[in-house]
Motif scaffolding. Structure first.
Motif, PDB file in Angstrom:
ATOM      1  N   VAL A 180      73.840 116.191 -89.554  1.00 16.97           N
ATOM      2  CA  VAL A 180      75.003 115.963 -88.692  1.00 16.97           C
ATOM      3  C   VAL A 180      74.900 114.540 -88.159  1.00 16.97           C
ATOM      4  O   VAL A 180      73.936 114.197 -87.478  1.00 16.97           O
ATOM      5  N   ARG A 181      75.873 113.712 -88.508  1.00 15.29           N
ATOM      6  CA  ARG A 181      75.837 112.317 -88.044  1.00 15.29           C
ATOM      7  C   ARG A 181      77.141 111.974 -87.336  1.00 15.29           C
ATOM      8  O   ARG A 181      78.236 112.058 -87.914  1.00 15.29           O
ATOM      9  N   ALA A 182      77.013 111.560 -86.089  1.00 18.66           N
ATOM     10  CA  ALA A 182      78.187 111.062 -85.371  1.00 18.66           C
ATOM     11  C   ALA A 182      78.525 109.679 -85.911  1.00 18.66           C
ATOM     12  O   ALA A 182      77.647 108.954 -86.374  1.00 18.66           O
ATOM     13  N   ALA A 183      79.805 109.325 -85.852  1.00 14.23           N
ATOM     14  CA  ALA A 183      80.215 107.963 -86.206  1.00 14.23           C
ATOM     15  C   ALA A 183      81.159 107.457 -85.134  1.00 14.23           C
ATOM     16  O   ALA A 183      81.890 108.234 -84.506  1.00 14.23           O
ATOM     17  N   GLY A 184      81.123 106.146 -84.930  1.00 13.56           N
ATOM     18  CA  GLY A 184      82.042 105.514 -83.985  1.00 13.56           C
ATOM     19  C   GLY A 184      83.164 104.868 -84.767  1.00 13.56           C
ATOM     20  O   GLY A 184      83.989 105.547 -85.385  1.00 13.56           O
ATOM     21  N   SER A 185      83.166 103.529 -84.822  1.00  9.03           N
ATOM     22  CA  SER A 185      84.244 102.837 -85.537  1.00  9.03           C
ATOM     23  C   SER A 185      83.758 102.268 -86.874  1.00  9.03           C
ATOM     24  O   SER A 185      84.453 101.477 -87.489  1.00  9.03           O
ATOM     25  N   PHE A 186      82.559 102.664 -87.313  1.00  9.07           N
ATOM     26  CA  PHE A 186      82.005 102.234 -88.612  1.00  9.07           C
ATOM     27  C   PHE A 186      81.867 100.711 -88.688  1.00  9.07           C
ATOM     28  O   PHE A 186      82.135 100.118 -89.718  1.00  9.07           O
ATOM     29  N   HIS A 187      81.445 100.095 -87.604  1.00  8.48           N
ATOM     30  CA  HIS A 187      81.227  98.645 -87.623  1.00  8.48           C
ATOM     31  C   HIS A 187      79.756  98.277 -87.780  1.00  8.48           C
ATOM     32  O   HIS A 187      79.391  97.112 -87.622  1.00  8.48           O
ATOM     33  N   SER A 188      78.909  99.256 -88.092  1.00 12.47           N
ATOM     34  CA  SER A 188      77.514  98.902 -88.329  1.00 12.47           C
ATOM     35  C   SER A 188      77.378  98.197 -89.666  1.00 12.47           C
ATOM     36  O   SER A 188      78.197  98.385 -90.565  1.00 12.47           O
ATOM     37  N   LEU A 189      76.310  97.414 -89.790  1.00 12.08           N
ATOM     38  CA  LEU A 189      76.089  96.660 -91.026  1.00 12.08           C
ATOM     39  C   LEU A 189      75.169  97.406 -91.974  1.00 12.08           C
ATOM     40  O   LEU A 189      74.949  96.973 -93.103  1.00 12.08           O
ATOM     41  N   THR A 190      74.599  98.512 -91.513  1.00 20.76           N
ATOM     42  CA  THR A 190      73.730  99.334 -92.358  1.00 20.76           C
ATOM     43  C   THR A 190      74.339 100.734 -92.464  1.00 20.76           C
ATOM     44  O   THR A 190      75.315 101.053 -91.779  1.00 20.76           O
TER      45      THR A 190
END
Ligand SMILES: Cc1cc2nc3c(=O)[nH]c(=O)nc-3n(C[C@H](O)[C@H](O)[C@H](O)COP(=O)(O)OP(=O)(O)OC[C@H]3O[C@@H](n4cnc5c(N)ncnc54)[C@H](O)[C@@H]3O)c2cc1C
Length: 454
Positions: A43-53
């Motif tokens: 289960v992985r939460a996500a925000g706005s998908f602005h991570s670089l990894t």
């Protein structure tokens, strides 16, 4: 629910969940954590998908926290409490009418409260102030891997908050965050150019300023410093001309500098743009620089655009700067000589004060300079190779990475650079989530040997 595909902003990391969960309230969020049949692991939460990894990726359940969007400003306690989905831009806009700002104001306006509360961020410290948003978090509410609600505050559970602030969603899904705030300040911005080799000292770069962001141009042997001076509180109103100059600067960085290199991906263009940027910023300086509120540095990097850029991150101890800066320049030159590849944009250099508020803080031992190579060809193999080699160089200088911003990390690199702090974090994770409800392939690769991450 259904199958889906999510990519990050620069298109370098992908998530292919079997199930997408959009809980509407706390009960539904707890159900996501406890119902293993309906919501497969990880289960992985996500925000706005602005991570670089690929820190957010999952082959199980992607949790989108859209419904957790409340915003409450508490003037008496000088805090703002928001739902996990609320972005830094929305937090800024909610505080503005109160003449307040968050203590750290990173350029990224899209990053969400849930993500910044438990992940790596960077911003130029002002007068030895904090440079990481998580360090300003004084309260977190989350659902842990077994579905229990944990309410953690700086007053009552400082040690727990210390762990959560750099836990990247591995200890629980955050649904509410309380940030400390402070009265807004107005900054004056000014620019100077220096040679990168021999490098200017921190005092020379700052030149009496209260904070700085620099743009290193290793191929032009130049570093351009953007000095930031506190000139008053948020009631100081910048002139219209100042606001116009500020907008030009932000637009240049948000999309201006990446448009041409995307259209014309040639070294001669990158070389020319290095000089043109230095010239433009000197013109801005000649026009008296500009003034702006500190919170105005927050930019909306939305997905609807033609040109993207990608970057990596390392925090280098300030005590190693004098040796590191010329070595970085030679490293870039040597790589170009060997492969023909140079990064298309300047590398970002923040100065951040020492910060011991989170277990995996990049500036735990002393003040740091960051060095973020930036490029407009996100999936180019030579860009990847440059970052892999840069990782080895930065680690050799005692650098510390961010697990959501440093590209191509390996378990060995994380072990080498985060050392006993990483061992401690892994032990906490192992104990609290033995069933690996929240552990995805990306983080498993950093915990188990012989894995390379995107
Ligand atoms: C163009 C651009 C500019 C940027 N500029 C800056 C900058 O100036 N300063 C800076 O510091 N960073 C910058 N970044 C990096 C970015 O701020 C961070 O990677 C940030 O984490 C992204 O936030 P997000 O909401 O998109 O999180 P995501 O990328 O969606 O997720 C990040 C991590 O947080 C976890 N997570 C998300 N939500 C929750 C939750 N509710 N509970 C628990 N875990 C959660 C995810 O699982 C993942 O591990 C920039 C990125 C881009 C693309």
């Amino acid at each position: 629910m259904g199958s889906a595909l999510f990519t990050n902003w620069s298109g370098t990391a992908v998530s292919k969940p079997q199930v997408v969960a959009v809980p509407r309230n706390l009960d539904e969020l707890q159900e996501v954590l406890t119902n293993h049949d309906r919501y497969p692991s990880p289960v992985r939460a996500a925000g706005s998908f602005h991570s670089l990894t690929a820190c957010f990726e999952t082959t199980g359940t992607q949790v989108l926290m859209k419904s957790f969007d409340k915003i409450e400003v508490d003037r008496a306690s000088q805090t703002i409490t928001v739902g996990a989905a609320v972005s830094m831009v929305k937090i800024r806009d909610a505080l503005r009418p109160h003449g307040m700002q968050t203590e750290v104001t990173p350029e990224i306006g899209n990053a969400t409260a849930g993500s910044v509360a438990c992940g790596g961020t960077k911003d130029a410290s002002i007068r030895n102030g904090l440079g990481q948003v998580a360090s300003t978090v004084v309260g977190v509410k989350m659902v842990n891997p077994i579905g229990e609600v944990e309410s953690i505050t700086a007053d009552e559970n400082p040690d727990r908050l210390f762990e959560i602030r750099s836990s990247y969603g591995l200890l629980g899904v955050i649904f509410e965050v309380t940030f400390r705030t402070q009265p807004a300040v107005t900054l004056a911005y000014d620019y100077r150019n220096f040679r990168l080799d021999p490098p200017p000292t921190r005092a020379e770069l700052l030149g009496g300023a209260d904070g700085m962001l620099s743009f290193a141009q290793p191929y032009a042997n130049r570093i351009i410093v953007e000095r930031r001076f506190v000139v008053g509180n948020g009631e100081v109103v910048p002139s219209r001309f100042s606001r116009l100059k500020r907008r030009v600067r932000d637009k240049t960085w948000e999309s201006g500098v990446s448009t041409l290199p995307t259209l014309l991906p040639f070294n001669w263009l990158y070389n020319a743009q290095d000089h043109s940027l230095a010239y433009q910023l000197q013109v801005l300086r000649g026009l008296g620089g500009y003034r702006g509120r500190r919170y105005d540095s927050t930019i909306d990097f939305n997905f609807k655009r033609r040109s993207f850029f990608d970057f990596s991150f390392w925090a280098i101890p300030a005590s190693r700067w004098a040796q590191f800066a010329p070595t970085y320049r030679r490293f870039c030159e040597d790589f170009r000589r060997e492969t023909g590849f140079r990064s298309s944009l300047p590398s970002e250099v923040y100065w951040m004060a020492q910060d011991r508020n989170s277990l995996l803080s990049p500036s735990v031992d002393e003040d740091v300079f960051t060095m973020d190579p930036v490029d407009t060809r996100p999936n180019d193999q030579l860009w990847d190779e440059l970052n892999r080699r840069f990782n080895i160089l930065a680690a050799g200088f005692g650098g510390r990475p961010l697990l959501n911003q440093t590209k191509h990390l390996t378990r060995e690199l994380v072990q080498q650079t985060l050392g006993k702090d990483w061992d401690r974090f892994v032990a906490i994770r192992d104990e609290e989530d033995a069933g690996e409800r929240l552990l995805n392939g990306y983080f498993r690769g950093l915990i188990q040997p012989n894995n390379v991450q995107t």
